[in-house]
Write an enzyme that holds these catalytic residues in place. Structure first.
Site, PDB file in Angstrom:
ATOM      1  N   GLU A   1       0.613  -0.935   0.356  1.00 25.31           N
ATOM      2  CA  GLU A   1      -0.267  -0.292  -0.025  1.00 25.31           C
ATOM      3  C   GLU A   1       1.155   1.662  -0.112  1.00 25.31           C
ATOM      4  O   GLU A   1       1.755   0.867   1.046  1.00 25.31           O
ATOM      5  CB  GLU A   1      -0.688   0.053   1.375  1.00 25.31           C
TER       6      GLU A   1
ATOM      7  N   GLU B   1      -8.743  10.067   5.973  1.00 25.62           N
ATOM      8  CA  GLU B   1      -8.236   9.155   6.931  1.00 25.62           C
ATOM      9  C   GLU B   1      -9.238  10.266   8.527  1.00 25.62           C
ATOM     10  O   GLU B   1      -7.963  10.699   9.725  1.00 25.62           O
ATOM     11  CB  GLU B   1      -7.579   7.665   7.699  1.00 25.62           C
TER      12      GLU B   1
END
Length: 395
Positions: free
Chosen positions: A166, A248
């Protein structure tokens, strides 16, 4: 960030190995799916999704880390976070990753998408662009990051959790959040300076944190992949499975918005060679956090040793060393050599699943001052090697 995590996938970085899977890596569930995004149509269900008006991209609420209400409002070219009631500890995973993406997210793929192998010419032409807006400075904006999340897998995966890497690109962040793992370098890329973080949480999480915040970024995806490749954290044989952009949040975040997003193929970028990158280096990480990007609480290290060998009855000790700030609570995760079974452990609580040994602090040794150490030990029933764990992480 999913580090581009949680993440997972993050975030890094991502970080991330937490009870819920990482942002950008939510478990497959039945979702409320709006066929086309419509203005003022809020998506509040946990994994609610919509398709953009042009049919090219998917928008997702992706509230995987909290039961508190969160809503996003799709727009013609992106989305806005309109409600964010949750608040989770900033030393763990974020609440969610509301985002827009091109590619596949747990078997939900955008039209016509096929994973793109990084070794092919098509990958050099993949480009992504995002524009974001943030709540007014000085308002109660909470703690969050704004990040691309690029997912890579060793196979052309279109469902399930990616296991390669990622790559998170942090455009901006507010409050205390930091990526998964440890800061290892600073690098100049895409006309800016970025702090580079590396960690693992079942897959590599590579995070690039812009040292001066920005609200937009337009670049070939290969820009950050090539740097991660030169560091040995990704491989050219792997496949790009999605490009995601969003936020986030740990607390707050209402008002955050992606005002425009695009991703896809175009004119190919010039391939980069594979030499070591030119950076300002920092010491390489020896351990990594097993959570999505965290904030404030420093990383710890775990060093094992064999006190006595000899098959059944072998004894090993692990020293846990805290980082630069005091903490309450620690966890280590070790991969034991084949044939090793723990039969007894002291100065901690433990579980073993296959070769994975997870040890958490006991009630009396979880509080560690900056730089302080503690130890735990265990006895093995070993049918083969009595060597120390092949890998061990501390968080």
């Amino acid at each position: 960030m999913r580090a581009l995590t949680a993440s997972a996938g993050p975030a890094l970085g991502a970080a991330a190995a937490v009870t819920a899977v990482l942002a950008g890596a939510a478990t497959a569930v039945t979702t409320l799916d709006t066929p086309r995004a419509a203005a003022a149509t809020a998506l509040c269900d946990q994994y609610a999704k919509a398709t953009t008006a042009d049919g090219q991209y998917r928008i997702q609420n992706n509230r995987w880390g909290t039961s508190a209400q969160q809503c996003i409002e799709p727009t013609a070219t992106g989305f806005r976070l309109t409600r964010a009631d949750g608040a989770v500890p900033t030393d763990g995973a974020p609440e969610s990753y509301p985002s827009i993406y091109w590619g596949c997210h747990h078997a939900d793929c955008t039209p016509g998408f096929t994973p793109v192998q990084a070794s092919g010419s098509t990958f050099r032409s993949v480009r992504a662009s995002v524009d974001t807006t943030y709540p007014a400075a000085g308002s109660a904006t909470g703690e969050w990051n704004a990040a691309y999340d690029l997912w890579f897998d060793p196979t052309p995966r279109t469902d399930g959790q990616n296991t390669g890497a990622e790559v998170m690109v942090w455009l901006n962040h507010a409050g205390r959040p930091q990526p998964i793992g440890r800061e290892v370098a600073t690098v100049a890329l895409a006309g800016a300076t970025w702090d580079v973080w590396f960690g693992t949480t079942g897959w590599n999480v590579v995070s690039y944190v812009r040292t001066t915040p920005t609200s937009s970024l337009d670049l070939p995806v290969s820009t950050f992949f090539d740097d991660a490749l030169a560091r040995g954290w990704v491989q050219r044989s792997w496949y790009l499975t999605s490009v995601q952009a969003g936020f986030e949040p740990w607390t707050g975040g209402a008002g955050l918005a992606v005002t425009s997003f695009s991703a896809g193929t175009g004119p190919a970028a010039t391939p980069a060679p594979d030499p070591s990158p030119t950076t300002t280096a920092r010491p390489a990480p020896t351990v990594t956090r097993a959570v999505r990007p965290t904030s404030g609480r420093p990383i710890c290290s775990a060093t094992p040793r064999t006190d006595s060998a000899g098959g059944t009855g072998a004894v090993q000790t692990v020293t846990v060393t805290n980082g630069a700030r005091a903490r309450t609570g620690w966890t280590t995760v070790a991969t034991l050599p084949a044939g090793q079974t723990v039969t007894n452990l002291w100065n901690g609580t433990w579980t073993q699943s296959g070769r994975t040994l997870t040890v958490r602090n006991a009630s009396y040794d979880g509080s560690l001052a900056a730089g302080a150490t503690t130890t735990f030990g265990y006895q093995l029933a070993a049918t083969g090697s009595t060597a120390t764990p092949a890998t061990i992480t501390c968080s």
